[in-house]
Design a protein around this motif. Structure first.
Motif, PDB file in Angstrom:
ATOM      1  N   ALA A   1       0.827  -1.206   0.000  1.00 13.20           N
ATOM      2  CA  ALA A   1       0.000   0.000   0.000  1.00 13.20           C
ATOM      3  C   ALA A   1       0.860   1.254   0.000  1.00 13.20           C
ATOM      4  O   ALA A   1       0.591   2.215  -0.732  1.00 13.20           O
ATOM      5  CB  ALA A   1      -0.926  -0.011   1.209  1.00 13.20           C
ATOM      6  N   PHE A   2       1.914   1.244   0.834  1.00 12.83           N
ATOM      7  CA  PHE A   2       2.787   2.417   0.905  1.00 12.83           C
ATOM      8  C   PHE A   2       3.617   2.567  -0.365  1.00 12.83           C
ATOM      9  O   PHE A   2       3.748   3.670  -0.899  1.00 12.83           O
ATOM     10  CB  PHE A   2       3.682   2.338   2.141  1.00 12.83           C
ATOM     11  N   GLU A   3       4.185   1.466  -0.843  1.00 14.58           N
ATOM     12  CA  GLU A   3       5.061   1.538  -2.011  1.00 14.58           C
ATOM     13  C   GLU A   3       4.313   1.991  -3.254  1.00 14.58           C
ATOM     14  O   GLU A   3       4.815   2.807  -4.039  1.00 14.58           O
ATOM     15  CB  GLU A   3       5.724   0.184  -2.252  1.00 14.58           C
ATOM     16  N   LYS A   4       3.105   1.484  -3.454  1.00 14.38           N
ATOM     17  CA  LYS A   4       2.368   1.782  -4.686  1.00 14.38           C
ATOM     18  C   LYS A   4       1.545   3.064  -4.604  1.00 14.38           C
ATOM     19  O   LYS A   4       1.426   3.790  -5.595  1.00 14.38           O
ATOM     20  CB  LYS A   4       1.436   0.617  -5.036  1.00 14.38           C
ATOM     21  N   TYR A   5       0.987   3.329  -3.413  1.00 16.04           N
ATOM     22  CA  TYR A   5      -0.052   4.355  -3.378  1.00 16.04           C
ATOM     23  C   TYR A   5       0.154   5.489  -2.373  1.00 16.04           C
ATOM     24  O   TYR A   5       0.082   6.662  -2.738  1.00 16.04           O
ATOM     25  CB  TYR A   5      -1.410   3.692  -3.107  1.00 16.04           C
TER      26      TYR A   5
ATOM     27  N   SER B   1       6.538   8.195  -2.341  1.00 15.51           N
ATOM     28  CA  SER B   1       6.673   8.109  -3.797  1.00 15.51           C
ATOM     29  C   SER B   1       5.451   7.448  -4.434  1.00 15.51           C
ATOM     30  O   SER B   1       5.479   7.101  -5.616  1.00 15.51           O
ATOM     31  CB  SER B   1       7.935   7.314  -4.162  1.00 15.51           C
ATOM     32  N   GLY B   2       4.381   7.275  -3.665  1.00 16.23           N
ATOM     33  CA  GLY B   2       3.195   6.596  -4.161  1.00 16.23           C
ATOM     34  C   GLY B   2       2.322   7.482  -5.027  1.00 16.23           C
ATOM     35  O   GLY B   2       2.412   8.713  -4.991  1.00 16.23           O
ATOM     36  N   ALA B   3       1.451   6.837  -5.782  1.00 14.14           N
ATOM     37  CA  ALA B   3       0.612   7.555  -6.748  1.00 14.14           C
ATOM     38  C   ALA B   3      -0.428   8.456  -6.091  1.00 14.14           C
ATOM     39  O   ALA B   3      -0.930   9.389  -6.720  1.00 14.14           O
ATOM     40  CB  ALA B   3      -0.083   6.543  -7.656  1.00 14.14           C
ATOM     41  N   ALA B   4      -0.766   8.201  -4.820  1.00 16.35           N
ATOM     42  CA  ALA B   4      -1.782   9.010  -4.144  1.00 16.35           C
ATOM     43  C   ALA B   4      -1.199   9.864  -3.019  1.00 16.35           C
ATOM     44  O   ALA B   4      -1.935  10.372  -2.167  1.00 16.35           O
ATOM     45  CB  ALA B   4      -2.879   8.104  -3.583  1.00 16.35           C
TER      46      ALA B   4
END
Length: 284
Positions: A150-154, A158-161
């Motif tokens: 959740a942290f890495e992607k979003y 550096s996440g998208a959200a």
């Protein structure tokens, strides 16, 4: 005996209530535990009451998220009163801005097709809403497989959200902690990612603003780093602190008082802090 001067409860982003954390400290055999929730003192009264009932020493504190320019850091204040009126006033603005930020992050997640609501995140939090609660909500819906994902992607930096946070400056944080009679400690200095020479420069700047100690013994500090930081703290005349940064099940590999298994924070460090405070006429 061992102590832990950095631990979190459901008052911020931990998974144990203040009472449960104190009970765990007693069961673990800690001489003392500090309750240092992020940007709040709302759990201190419960923790202190539990400490009196269980015969467990509790150090009331808080971990402030502070920043200046692109550099962020955390400063722990130890020996705060549960009322802490000056600190509460300073945090009101930060808390309002954190709420706005949380809504913005969830809106971004929704735009990315990740269907969670602020209400379900707040229900999981039970207190101050933070990104770990968003990660838990994403996991519960099967949208990610782990908090790390959740942290890495979003929702990580550096996440998208990701949405930047509003914070107190180091000078503001240290000023209000000193006004409250707390002992200010730089938390997990390794996370600043500064070479030792640059860290020393930064520490001297913070000492001029009122910093009194640094966290030498920390879960993510290797033995080599602990030795280097201990030598640096001794050379600068800083108090030496340490703690696990325990959060409960949201960080399952980190245990109260033991970190990832090799952490040991000697109670002599606590006695040195108490002696320092007595010299200044402060309560312990």
């Amino acid at each position: 005996m061992t102590i832990d001067l950095h631990a979190h409860t459901t008052a911020s982003d931990g998974t144990l209530s203040p009472r449960e954390l104190v009970a765990l400290a007693k069961k673990t055999g800690l001489k003392a535990v500090a309750v240092t929730d992020h940007d709040t003192v709302s759990g201190l009264a419960e923790a202190l009451e539990a400490g009196r009932e269980l015969g467990q020493e509790v150090i009331p504190g808080c971990e402030l998220s502070v920043g200046e320019g692109r550099q962020s850091m955390h400063i722990v204040g130890l020996w705060l009163t549960p009322e802490a009126p000056k600190l509460r006033e300073a945090l009101e603005f930060v808390i309002r801005e954190r709420g706005n930020r949380n809504h913005k992050i969830i809106a971004k997640l929704n735009e990315l097709g990740l269907d969670i609501t602020y209400e379900e995140v707040a229900e999981r939090a039970g207190g101050t809403v933070g990104r770990p609660h968003m990660a838990q909500a994403l996991m519960a819906r099967g949208l990610v497989s782990s908090v790390n994902e959740a942290f890495e992607k979003y929702i990580g930096n550096s996440g998208a959200a990701y949405v930047p946070r509003t914070r107190l400056s180091p000078a503001q944080a240290l000023e209000v902690l000193r006004a409250e009679g707390a002992t200010p400690i730089l938390a997990h200095p390794y996370l600043l990612q500064l070479p030792l020479s640059q860290l020393e420069v930064r520490l001297r700047e913070l000492m001029d603003l009122g910093l009194e100690g640094m966290e030498v013994y920390y879960t993510e500090h290797s033995n080599d780093i602990r030795r280097a930081y201990r030598a640096l703290a001794d050379r600068l005349g800083l108090l030496v602190s340490g703690g696990s940064d325990f959060h409960g099940s949201v960080k399952p590999g980190i245990h109260l008082g033991r970190g990832k298994g090799d952490l040991y924070v000697d109670d002599n460090l606590l006695e040195a802090m108490k002696a320092h405070r007595r010299e200044r006429g402060q309560w312990v």
